[in-house]
Design an enzyme around this catalytic site. Structure first.
Site, mmCIF file in Angstrom:
data_model
loop_
_atom_site.group_PDB
_atom_site.id
_atom_site.type_symbol
_atom_site.label_atom_id
_atom_site.label_comp_id
_atom_site.label_asym_id
_atom_site.label_seq_id
_atom_site.Cartn_x
_atom_site.Cartn_y
_atom_site.Cartn_z
ATOM 1 N N PRO A 75 22.458 -20.462 1.286
ATOM 2 C CA PRO A 75 23.916 -20.519 1.152
ATOM 3 C C PRO A 75 24.405 -19.572 0.055
ATOM 4 O O PRO A 75 23.841 -19.523 -1.043
ATOM 5 C CB PRO A 75 24.189 -21.982 0.777
ATOM 6 C CG PRO A 75 23.026 -22.726 1.346
ATOM 7 C CD PRO A 75 21.848 -21.801 1.204
ATOM 8 N N SER A 78 22.072 -14.013 -4.322
ATOM 9 C CA SER A 78 22.238 -12.610 -4.723
ATOM 10 C C SER A 78 20.939 -12.051 -5.286
ATOM 11 O O SER A 78 20.556 -10.913 -4.993
ATOM 12 C CB SER A 78 23.366 -12.476 -5.743
ATOM 13 O OG SER A 78 23.069 -13.166 -6.955
ATOM 14 N N GLY A 116 26.463 -17.923 -2.912
ATOM 15 C CA GLY A 116 27.248 -18.334 -4.071
ATOM 16 C C GLY A 116 27.124 -19.798 -4.417
ATOM 17 O O GLY A 116 27.979 -20.358 -5.092
ATOM 18 N N GLY A 156 24.467 -21.366 -6.001
ATOM 19 C CA GLY A 156 23.547 -21.714 -7.072
ATOM 20 C C GLY A 156 22.093 -21.698 -6.663
ATOM 21 O O GLY A 156 21.232 -22.176 -7.404
ATOM 22 N N LEU A 157 21.790 -21.135 -5.488
ATOM 23 C CA LEU A 157 20.412 -21.084 -5.005
ATOM 24 C C LEU A 157 19.816 -19.680 -5.092
ATOM 25 O O LEU A 157 18.779 -19.402 -4.478
ATOM 26 C CB LEU A 157 20.328 -21.590 -3.560
ATOM 27 C CG LEU A 157 20.732 -23.042 -3.322
ATOM 28 C CD1 LEU A 157 20.497 -23.433 -1.869
ATOM 29 C CD2 LEU A 157 19.980 -23.995 -4.247
ATOM 30 N N GLY A 158 20.448 -18.795 -5.841
ATOM 31 C CA GLY A 158 19.873 -17.475 -6.072
ATOM 32 C C GLY A 158 19.986 -16.520 -4.905
ATOM 33 O O GLY A 158 19.149 -15.629 -4.750
ATOM 34 N N ASP A 172 16.788 -15.812 -12.489
ATOM 35 C CA ASP A 172 16.888 -15.796 -11.032
ATOM 36 C C ASP A 172 16.026 -14.703 -10.418
ATOM 37 O O ASP A 172 15.249 -14.952 -9.484
ATOM 38 C CB ASP A 172 18.338 -15.607 -10.604
ATOM 39 C CG ASP A 172 19.200 -16.823 -10.878
ATOM 40 O OD1 ASP A 172 18.780 -17.689 -11.658
ATOM 41 O OD2 ASP A 172 20.312 -16.902 -10.321
#
Length: 338
Positions: A112, A120, A114, A116-118, A164
């Protein structure tokens, strides 16, 4: 054509405090971003991103002095969609000493965006890996992580953490404290992720914590307390057998520390009603612990539970758009196809 993928990540402990030199422990998860790269005969870059907006999009830019993408959509969407890919391309060109290399790039992701799962970091790591391999100049994971960090640092106006990109590059559980990044042993942690369908503004949230920390001594103490939680969690991980499923006692102690961490992050103003409601749903379903993961403000929570109860409870939580089990990814970036 070269195809590389990199995993996403969850924070077991330490987000936000890591910005101020405290340690953090992110863990890679088996949800991946996949980037396909093929060289072109010109110096333009064509990016196809079917997953980066509701309908996906294709943009092409560079080559003739015009550095604006040639696509008729909102400026904000274009910049959000291609900024990380463009930064990855520049790092790959620099690493391979090929400043005029052009690429056709396709980005696909089951992380998903944006949230919070990195996502980008995974796109940047996989993008640099695929592009440098396509140019015949592959990088080792540590240099890849460093270049990915530089790319995120540029895109995020200096607010990126090494956590990240290092985690996505090397996989497993990692410890980050300032510029010191290294893998640590961890057992098979039973992660469950809940996603509210939204995303927080990382820059705004980081700035808010900075403002609180500068204004109130107790806010600075809160940031330091998060670091203390991380150090305690590290000792729990170090005592566990990394080759086996952890006993309930280990999960219970890690869960208690996750609950502490969430409370401290909530006090710093980076949680939200949707995240808090998902956290409480997970806890009431019997999870050992639950907390937000990433910058906060919206996005994802992570819980520890080896049963199906937490995932089921999240599925029936109004604020939760998606819930899923996330296996610890022992490996980081990898080549999928050449």
């Amino acid at each position: 054509m070269t195809v590389s993928s990199a995993p996403g990540k969850v924070y077991l402990f330490g987000e936000h405090a890591v910005v101020y030199g405290e340690p953090a422990v992110p863990c890679a998860i088996e949800r991946r971003a996949t980037v396909s790269v093929e060289t072109r005969e010109d110096d333009r870059v064509r990016v196809t991103a079917p997953d980066l907006s509701l309908d996906g999009f294709t943009v092409e830019y560079g080559g003739d002095g015009d550095d604006r993408p040639d696509v008729n959509v909102a400026k904000g969407l274009v910049e959000a969609g291609i900024a990380y890919v463009a930064a990855a391309v520049e790092q790959a060109r620099d690493a391979a000493d090929a400043p005029d290399a052009g690429f056709d790039v396709t980005v696909e992701s089951d992380i998903p965006l944006g949230a919070g799962l990195g996502s980008s970091a995974a796109v940047v790591v996989a993008g640099i890996d695929a592009a440098t391999r396509e140019l015949g100049a592959p990088l080792d994971p540590e240099e890849l992580a460093e270049r990915a960090y530089r790319a995120e640092h540029d895109v995020q106006d200096g607010q990126a953490s090494r956590a990240d990109t290092f985690c996505c590059a090397v996989g497993g559980a990692v410890r980050v404290e300032g510029d010191d990044c290294r893998r640590i042993d961890a057992p098979n942690l039973p992660f469950v992720v809940g996603f509210d369908g939204g995303a927080g503004d990382t820059g705004e949230l980081v700035a808010g914590v900075r403002s609180l920390r500068e204004k109130y001594d107790f806010a600075a103490d809160t940031v330091e307390s998060i670091g203390d939680v991380v150090r305690t969690g590290e000792s729990v991980l170090a005592a566990a057998d990394p080759t086996d499923d952890p006993p309930e006692s280990v999960l219970a102690e890690l869960g208690r520390l996750m609950d502490f961490d969430h409370g401290l992050l909530e006090a710093l103003g980076v949680s939200s009603r949707s995240l808090d409601n998902m956290v409480w749903s997970a806890r009431e379903a019997g999870a050992h612990g639950a907390k937000l993961t990433g910058a906060g403000g919206g996005g994802c929570i992570v819980a520890l539970d080896r049963t199906e109860e937490t995932e089921t409870a999240l599925r029936f939580t109004p604020e939760c758009e998606e819930s899923f089990r996330a296996e610890l990814a022992r490996g980081g970036v990898r080549v999928e196809e050449r």
